[in-house]
Design an enzyme around this catalytic site. Structure first.
Site, PDB file in Angstrom:
ATOM      1  N   ARG A 183      95.671  46.341  37.689  1.00 31.20           N
ATOM      2  CA  ARG A 183      96.446  45.885  38.835  1.00 31.20           C
ATOM      3  C   ARG A 183      96.571  47.059  39.804  1.00 31.20           C
ATOM      4  O   ARG A 183      96.637  48.214  39.389  1.00 31.20           O
ATOM      5  CB  ARG A 183      97.834  45.414  38.397  1.00 31.20           C
ATOM      6  CG  ARG A 183      97.808  44.272  37.385  1.00 31.20           C
ATOM      7  CD  ARG A 183      99.223  43.934  36.926  1.00 31.20           C
ATOM      8  NE  ARG A 183      99.221  42.805  35.983  1.00 31.20           N
ATOM      9  CZ  ARG A 183      99.164  42.933  34.663  1.00 31.20           C
ATOM     10  NH1 ARG A 183      99.102  44.152  34.120  1.00 31.20           N
ATOM     11  NH2 ARG A 183      99.157  41.865  33.880  1.00 31.20           N
ATOM     12  N   LYS A 209     102.860  45.752  33.304  1.00 32.71           N
ATOM     13  CA  LYS A 209     104.046  44.956  33.576  1.00 32.71           C
ATOM     14  C   LYS A 209     104.884  44.809  32.316  1.00 32.71           C
ATOM     15  O   LYS A 209     104.376  44.845  31.203  1.00 32.71           O
ATOM     16  CB  LYS A 209     103.620  43.568  34.085  1.00 32.71           C
ATOM     17  CG  LYS A 209     102.875  43.604  35.399  1.00 32.71           C
ATOM     18  CD  LYS A 209     102.377  42.235  35.813  1.00 32.71           C
ATOM     19  CE  LYS A 209     103.511  41.331  36.246  1.00 32.71           C
ATOM     20  NZ  LYS A 209     103.020  40.069  36.825  1.00 32.71           N
ATOM     21  N   HIS A 278      92.655  42.947  43.927  1.00 37.90           N
ATOM     22  CA  HIS A 278      92.788  41.861  42.959  1.00 37.90           C
ATOM     23  C   HIS A 278      91.448  41.170  42.732  1.00 37.90           C
ATOM     24  O   HIS A 278      91.147  40.714  41.623  1.00 37.90           O
ATOM     25  CB  HIS A 278      93.821  40.854  43.473  1.00 37.90           C
ATOM     26  CG  HIS A 278      94.217  39.827  42.457  1.00 37.90           C
ATOM     27  ND1 HIS A 278      94.641  40.162  41.195  1.00 37.90           N
ATOM     28  CD2 HIS A 278      94.243  38.470  42.517  1.00 37.90           C
ATOM     29  CE1 HIS A 278      94.924  39.061  40.516  1.00 37.90           C
ATOM     30  NE2 HIS A 278      94.685  38.023  41.290  1.00 37.90           N
ATOM     31  N   ARG A 281      89.652  43.038  40.174  1.00 36.03           N
ATOM     32  CA  ARG A 281      90.176  42.711  38.839  1.00 36.03           C
ATOM     33  C   ARG A 281      89.478  41.457  38.314  1.00 36.03           C
ATOM     34  O   ARG A 281      89.082  41.394  37.148  1.00 36.03           O
ATOM     35  CB  ARG A 281      91.686  42.510  38.946  1.00 36.03           C
ATOM     36  CG  ARG A 281      92.414  42.202  37.646  1.00 36.03           C
ATOM     37  CD  ARG A 281      93.911  42.350  37.873  1.00 36.03           C
ATOM     38  NE  ARG A 281      94.714  41.781  36.827  1.00 36.03           N
ATOM     39  CZ  ARG A 281      95.012  42.378  35.666  1.00 36.03           C
ATOM     40  NH1 ARG A 281      94.513  43.567  35.404  1.00 36.03           N
ATOM     41  NH2 ARG A 281      95.787  41.808  34.772  1.00 36.03           N
ATOM     42  N   HIS A 304      96.872  41.550  29.391  1.00 35.35           N
ATOM     43  CA  HIS A 304      97.568  40.275  29.268  1.00 35.35           C
ATOM     44  C   HIS A 304      98.008  40.069  27.828  1.00 35.35           C
ATOM     45  O   HIS A 304      97.338  40.493  26.888  1.00 35.35           O
ATOM     46  CB  HIS A 304      96.666  39.116  29.699  1.00 35.35           C
ATOM     47  CG  HIS A 304      96.472  39.035  31.175  1.00 35.35           C
ATOM     48  ND1 HIS A 304      97.503  38.811  32.046  1.00 35.35           N
ATOM     49  CD2 HIS A 304      95.362  39.161  31.939  1.00 35.35           C
ATOM     50  CE1 HIS A 304      97.049  38.804  33.281  1.00 35.35           C
ATOM     51  NE2 HIS A 304      95.753  39.016  33.246  1.00 35.35           N
ATOM     52  N   TYR A 313      91.111  34.275  35.536  1.00 34.04           N
ATOM     53  CA  TYR A 313      90.285  35.386  36.003  1.00 34.04           C
ATOM     54  C   TYR A 313      88.791  35.135  35.836  1.00 34.04           C
ATOM     55  O   TYR A 313      87.981  35.950  36.246  1.00 34.04           O
ATOM     56  CB  TYR A 313      90.670  36.668  35.240  1.00 34.04           C
ATOM     57  CG  TYR A 313      92.053  37.126  35.598  1.00 34.04           C
ATOM     58  CD1 TYR A 313      92.256  37.964  36.677  1.00 34.04           C
ATOM     59  CD2 TYR A 313      93.154  36.677  34.894  1.00 34.04           C
ATOM     60  CE1 TYR A 313      93.525  38.364  37.028  1.00 34.04           C
ATOM     61  CE2 TYR A 313      94.428  37.061  35.233  1.00 34.04           C
ATOM     62  CZ  TYR A 313      94.613  37.906  36.302  1.00 34.04           C
ATOM     63  OH  TYR A 313      95.881  38.284  36.664  1.00 34.04           O
TER      64      TYR A 313
END
Length: 339
Positions: A183, A209, A278, A281, A304, A313
Site C-alpha cells: 500500500r 493495517k 494502487h 498493487r 491480507h 486484486y
C-alpha cells in the site's frame, strides 16, 4: 486556497461539518431541501461503512474502492422486490455524494490527498459501480520496471548537487511498488531500519493495517538497487525515513504518484500506460497469481488476512486464457521414467 496545515478529523466529525454546510446552502437557494437530505443520507452511510472514529485522512484510494463496493452490495430498503443490491443510479449517486465530501475536505485541509483521485471504482450507466481494469499487462509492467532500472543506473545529472539527485530513489519507489505491491501508506511509512538481511536474503518488514506486520523477501534485483540507493542515493538526513525529498524530508503519499509519472515518461510509448500506486498493487497480485504462485503466498505478500480478498486484486490479462489452454496440463506429454 488550501490551508497550510492538515486537520486530522474523524470521519464522523467531517461528516457533521459537511452536512451542516450542505444544509446551510438550502437557505440561500443553492441547493434544494431534497438534494441536501440525499447528501446527508449518503454521508451518514459513509460514516457507518468507514467507522466513526476512523481518521478521514487515513482513508486511501483502496479504502474508498472498498467502501463504494460495500455500498453497492447493501440491500436497498426502499425496494419492495427484495432486491439484493442498490440500483445503478443509487450507486452512482452515492459515489457523487462522497466525492463532493472529499472535494470539500481537500479544500478544508482535512485530507492531504483526495483519495477519490486514487480510487478506481467508477459508476457505469448499466451495472452500477465497477472497478476499472487496473493491472498493467506484462509488457507494460516490464517497460516501467526497465525504465526504473535504467534510471537507477543513470549517471549523475549535470548541474545538480549530490543531495538533489533523486534517480535512485525514484527507481526504488517504482521497483518496490511494481514487484511487492505494498500500500502507498506502507511505502511512505517505511524506515531504513525496516530492511534487514537474513541468510543472505534482503527482507522488508512492512508495517501494515491494523498494526499487523509482515516480513517479505525482496527480489534480488530490487535488493541491489535498494542497497545502491542507501549507499549513495539517499539524502543526508537525521530522519529515519527510507524515502526522502532532496531537502531531507519524508515523502508524502501524494509525492509517490509524481514519481511514477516521471518514470513512466521514460517508457516507450507502445508500452506506456498511466497507473496509480494502487494499480501497481493490482499488477503485483495479478501477475503472481497468473504465474500460478501459491495464493496464500500472494496473500502474505499483500498483507491480507483473508484469501477471499484476493479476488479484488485479480484483474484479467489479455490473452491469458489462450496461454492457459495452450499449456493445458492434461495434454502435456507424459514424463518418461528414468532409465
Amino acid at each position: 486556497m488550501r490551508p497550510a496545515e492538515l486537520e486530522r478529523v474523524s470521519v464522523a466529525e467531517a461528516a457533521d461539518r459537511y452536512v451542516e454546510l450542505v444544509r446551510a446552502k438550502t437557505l440561500t437557494g443553492a441547493l434544494s431541501q431534497a438534494t441536501a437530505e440525499v447528501y446527508a443520507r449518503d454521508v451518514a452511510t459513509l460514516v457507518e461503512l468507514a467507522g466513526e472514529q476512523t481518521v478521514l485522512d487515513d482513508l486511501t484510494g483502496e479504502d474508498v474502492d472498498g467502501l463504494l463496493l460495500a455500498f453497492a452490495r447493501r440491500p436497498d430498503g426502499r425496494r419492495s422486490d427484495g432486491g439484493r443490491r442498490q440500483s445503478p443510479s443509487s450507486q452512482a449517486r452515492f459515489r457523487r455524494s462522497i466525492s463532493a465530501l472529499f472535494k470539500h475536505a481537500t479544500l478544508a485541509g482535512w485530507v492531504q490527498v483526495n483519495p477519490m483521485t486514487l480510487a478506481t471504482v467508477t459508476a457505469r450507466e448499466r451495472g452500477g459501480l465497477r472497478p476499472e481494469r487496473r493491472a498493467l499487462t506484462r509488457e507494460q509492467a516490464q517497460g516501467l520496471i526497465g525504465a526504473a532500472r535504467s534510471l537507477g543506473q543513470a549517471p549523475a545529472e549535470p548541474g545538480r548537487r549530490r543531495d538533489q539527485q533523486t534517480g535512485l530513489r525514484d527507481a526504488v519507489i517504482v521497483l518496490l511498488l511494481s514487484t511487492m505491491g505494498p500500500r502507498v501508506s506502507e511505502l511512505v511509512r517505511a524506515n531504513v531500519e525496516d530492511f534487514y538481511t537474513n541468510d543472505g536474503v534482503r527482507y522488508w518488514r512492512i508495517f501494515g493495517k491494523g498494526g499487523r506486520t509482515r516480513d517479505v523477501p525482496l527480489p534480488r534485483d530490487v535488493a541491489e538497487v535498494l542497497d545502491d540507493y542507501l549507499e549513495r542515493g539517499r539524502a543526508a538526513s537525521a530522519d529515519k525515513a527510507l524515502l526522502l525529498s532532496w531537502r531531507g524530508r519524508r515523502l508524502a503519499r501524494g509525492d509517490v504518484q509524481a514519481v511514477i509519472d516521471r518514470v513512466l515518461a521514460r517508457v516507450e510509448s507502445g508500452q506506456r500506460r498511466s497507473v496509480t500506486p494502487h494499480g501497481l498493487r493490482h499488477t503485483t497480485a495479478t501477475h503472481l497469481l497468473a504465474d500460478a504462485v501459491d495464493m496464500d503466498a500472494v496473500r502474505r505478500v499483500l498483507g491480507h488476512s483473508d484469501l477471499s480478498t484476493l479476488g479484488r486484486y485479480r484483474d484479467e490479462l489479455p490473452g491469458e486464457l489462450e496461454v492457459a489452454m495452450r499449456a493445458h496440463p492434461l495434454l502435456r506429454e507424459p514424463r518418461q521414467p528414468p532409465q
